[in-house]
Design a protein around this motif. Structure first.
Motif: not given
Length: 135
Positions: A31-38, A55-61
């Protein structure tokens, strides 16, 4: 739940998003694919997926923080962590953050479909390269 579990993919690496989407192309609805925590938090609220592959390790959140915030927000989505981290401390932190699945990225193609299905049905899954006692 719909016929196929609805899945939101979250990873800061576009190649990983593509690989995960391909691995889940049969039997799941992406239903979606996003690149950051927020963005993941916003997408989870808007799309109401059954499972979030995170993913556990992402920049930011990072993914652990995202999972904790989802829980506080009352999300019912199951969380499957997709990560390079194979150390015990991170595995336990992921479990404590509410994860139902834990898949190592080198095992993505072979294990992510099973982990996602298990999580969608409320069952735990840990990568076969890790001791099951951790999960």
């Amino acid at each position: 739940m719909s016929e196929h579990p609805r899945v939101l993919l979250v990873d800061d690496n576009v190649d990983m998003l593509d690989t995960a989407a391909a691995a889940l192309s049969s039997g799941f609805e992406i239903v979606g694919a996003v690149k950051d925590g927020r963005t993941a938090l916003e997408a989870a609220d808007r799309l109401q997926p059954d499972v979030i592959v995170l993913d556990i390790s992402m920049p930011g959140m990072g993914g652990l923080e995202v999972a904790k915030r989802l829980k506080v927000a009352g999300s019912t989505a199951a969380v499957v962590f997709l990560t390079i981290h194979d150390d015990e401390e991170v595995v336990r932190a992921a479990k404590d953050a509410g994860g139902l699945g834990y898949v190592l990225k080198p095992r993505l193609v072979s294990e992510l479909p099973q982990a996602t299905l298990e999580a969608s049905e409320g069952r735990r899954f840990i990568s076969t390269r890790l001791p099951s006692s951790l999960w």
